[in-house]
Design an enzyme around this catalytic site. Structure first.
Site, PDB file in Angstrom:
ATOM      1  N   PHE A 136      15.287  22.405 -19.706  1.00  0.00           N
ATOM      2  CA  PHE A 136      15.100  20.967 -19.560  1.00  0.00           C
ATOM      3  C   PHE A 136      14.018  20.905 -18.267  1.00  0.00           C
ATOM      4  O   PHE A 136      14.268  21.972 -17.250  1.00  0.00           O
ATOM      5  CB  PHE A 136      16.264  20.389 -19.018  1.00  0.00           C
ATOM      6  CG  PHE A 136      15.947  18.777 -18.779  1.00  0.00           C
ATOM      7  CD1 PHE A 136      16.111  17.994 -19.628  1.00  0.00           C
ATOM      8  CD2 PHE A 136      15.662  18.359 -17.453  1.00  0.00           C
ATOM      9  CE1 PHE A 136      15.681  16.442 -19.359  1.00  0.00           C
ATOM     10  CE2 PHE A 136      15.317  17.210 -17.182  1.00  0.00           C
ATOM     11  CZ  PHE A 136      15.385  16.195 -18.311  1.00  0.00           C
ATOM     12  N   ASP A 221      11.334  27.117 -12.932  1.00  0.00           N
ATOM     13  CA  ASP A 221      11.543  25.703 -12.586  1.00  0.00           C
ATOM     14  C   ASP A 221      12.904  25.846 -11.698  1.00  0.00           C
ATOM     15  O   ASP A 221      14.133  25.884 -12.410  1.00  0.00           O
ATOM     16  CB  ASP A 221      11.874  24.919 -13.864  1.00  0.00           C
ATOM     17  CG  ASP A 221      12.276  23.576 -13.703  1.00  0.00           C
ATOM     18  OD1 ASP A 221      12.424  23.056 -12.681  1.00  0.00           O
ATOM     19  OD2 ASP A 221      12.003  22.808 -14.777  1.00  0.00           O
ATOM     20  N   LYS A 250      14.167  17.476  -6.322  1.00  0.00           N
ATOM     21  CA  LYS A 250      15.624  17.016  -5.822  1.00  0.00           C
ATOM     22  C   LYS A 250      16.009  16.962  -4.422  1.00  0.00           C
ATOM     23  O   LYS A 250      15.701  16.089  -3.883  1.00  0.00           O
ATOM     24  CB  LYS A 250      16.593  17.908  -6.815  1.00  0.00           C
ATOM     25  CG  LYS A 250      16.488  17.534  -8.203  1.00  0.00           C
ATOM     26  CD  LYS A 250      17.507  17.989  -9.093  1.00  0.00           C
ATOM     27  CE  LYS A 250      17.478  18.022 -10.489  1.00  0.00           C
ATOM     28  NZ  LYS A 250      17.855  16.460 -11.232  1.00  0.00           N
TER      29      LYS A 250
HETATM   30  N1  PMP Z   1      13.339  20.373 -14.029  1.00  0.00           N
HETATM   31  C1  PMP Z   1      14.778  20.718 -13.939  1.00  0.00           C
HETATM   32  C2  PMP Z   1      15.254  21.987 -14.255  1.00  0.00           C
HETATM   33  C3  PMP Z   1      15.814  19.651 -13.985  1.00  0.00           C
HETATM   34  O1  PMP Z   1      17.051  19.824 -13.736  1.00  0.00           O
HETATM   35  C4  PMP Z   1      15.102  18.106 -13.707  1.00  0.00           C
HETATM   36  C5  PMP Z   1      15.973  17.253 -13.740  1.00  0.00           C
HETATM   37  N2  PMP Z   1      17.270  17.151 -13.940  1.00  0.00           N
HETATM   38  C6  PMP Z   1      13.807  18.176 -13.943  1.00  0.00           C
HETATM   39  C7  PMP Z   1      12.810  19.250 -14.219  1.00  0.00           C
HETATM   40  C8  PMP Z   1      13.179  16.733 -13.759  1.00  0.00           C
HETATM   41  O2  PMP Z   1      13.143  16.294 -12.641  1.00  0.00           O
HETATM   42  P1  PMP Z   1      13.098  14.905 -11.971  1.00  0.00           P
HETATM   43  O3  PMP Z   1      14.238  14.022 -12.889  1.00  0.00           O
HETATM   44  O4  PMP Z   1      13.110  14.727 -10.590  1.00  0.00           O
HETATM   45  O5  PMP Z   1      11.624  14.463 -12.895  1.00  0.00           O
END
Ligand code: PMP
Length: 396
Positions: A136, A221, A250
């Protein structure tokens, strides 16, 4: 327009006007402190949602609140066409902690991923990106192209060409997928949304080596795993990895919206105007992030995550195998894969005063603030065990 007075009214007002893209729970949270949240009736909850990873420092952390208050009264916004004192200090601190020389500052995880994808393309002049099954990376069009979940992708097909997904933790599959046109490979160190699935050390090191060998960027990521969550400041530090590009967000600014793409030395200098963001690197978020990094280091939050997470994982190993398929995690990102659906468990936990997350249909995911006291975590764990013990037996 009406003046809300109670839960029903707030919920009804949101329901009437919200976009509709979020599955909502019947709870209106109005206040937080440390690892606790309160609803408008004054009921207290133990927070194991942790702002979906944006509350690693807990709620209303005094040092972070003070930094935000002071900076808000000094200078909130200053686009990156100007230099800024707080941004300079943050870039200096962050790049040294991450051991990566440069950083592009933005406002969310998806933006951090978008930046990483664009920079990989700019660095290699190639257009193919390899991502992983169950990965994700966010919901903007580039990040969504890297995200695996078919139900998130399907309405927006064809998405961006050149993205390929291969089995996670399968080095042979990655070896077969990377070509001389691959700009980058994007992986999570622990797949969060995809079910709390930790990557194997050999796999992650192997992917990095393949990237080096074939001239592709190794993109990590860490939006969910960063900022102490897994027991290190960044999760890749467990395995001595050195990403070429790293997305973070985050908890980066202690709860204010902020993201960044860290840029390693294999990425050649980026040209002006190839990317940008009005709010990126704003002084308010930078001041919050500086205060947050101080708390992270001075209070050793990664150490807390490692100790508390290890204790919790060991304890959850005793959950009955007739109800739980597997318990996984690293530090304080913990997934309990149930033999049944997770949604009724989340509902019961909420009724019992514990807020938690799903990761897919069957996994109960816990992301408590790293500042959580052991007593609060113990209380939450006891309730979780009790609720899981009360599930019907499915098979052993
Ligand atoms: N990458 C990862 C690994 C995530 O867990 C998330 C959000 N859960 C995102 C990207 C996207 O982040 P955002 O919701 O701040 O756009």
């Amino acid at each position: 327009m009406s003046t809300p007075t109670d839960t029903q009214t707030f919920m009804q007002m949101e329901e009437a006007h919200t976009s509709g893209v979020y599955p909502k729970r019947p709870l209106t949270v109005v206040r937080g402190e440390g690892a606790y949240l309160w609803d408008e009736s004054g009921r207290r909850y133990i927070d194991c949602v942790g702002g979906q990873g944006s509350a690693n420092f807990g709620h209303a952390h005094p040092a972070i609140v003070a930094a935000i208050q002071q900076q808000a009264a000094t200078l909130m916004t200053a686009p990156e066409i100007f230099y800024n004192d707080k941004r300079a200090l943050l870039l200096d601190r962050l790049t040294s902690l991450a051991n990566m020389p440069r950083a592009y500052l933005c406002n969310s995880g998806a933006e951090a991923v978008e930046a990483a994808l664009k920079f990989a393309i700019l660095a290699t002049k190639r257009h193919e990106i390899i991502a992983t099954n169950r990965g994700f990376h966010g919901r903007t069009m580039g990040a969504l192209s890297a995200t695996w979940e078919p139900k998130y992708r399907e309405p927006f097909q064809p998405l961006i060409p050149g993205f390929k997904h291969v089995q996670y933790n399968d080095l042979a599959a990655m070896d077969a997928a990377i070509t001389d046109q691959t700009a980058g490979v994007i992986v999570e160190i622990v797949q969060g949304e995809g079910g709390v699935r930790p990557g194997d050390a050999d796999y992650l090191r192997g992917v990095q080596a393949l990237c080096h060998e074939r001239g592709a960027m190794f993109i990590v990521d860490e939006v969910q795993t960063g900022f102490g969550r897994t027991g290190k400041l960044f999760a890749h530090q467990h395995y001595d990895l050195q990403p070429d590009l790293m997305s973070i967000a985050k908890s980066m600014a202690g709860g204010l919206p902020m993201g960044a793409c860290l840029i390693g030395s294999r990425v050649p200098a980026l040209q002006a105007q190839t990317h940008g963001s009005t709010f990126g690197g704003n002084p308010l978020a930078c001041a919050a992030a500086l205060a947050a990094l101080d708390v992270m280091v001075n209070d050793d939050l990664p150490g807390r995550a490692a100790a508390l997470g290890g204790w919790l994982l060991e304890r959850f190993e005793n959950l009955p195998k007739t109800k739980v398929r597997e318990v996984r995690g690293l530090g304080l990102i913990i997934g309990i894969e149930l033999r049944s659906k997770v949604s009724p468990v989340l509902k019961t936990l909420q009724e019992r005063g514990v807020l938690a997350l799903p990761a897919g249909m069957n996994v109960l995911r816990l992301l408590p603030p790293l500042v959580i006291e052991r007593d609060a975590l113990d209380e939450a764990a006891t309730i979780i065990e009790d609720v899981i013990n009360g599930l019907p037996e499915l098979s052993s």
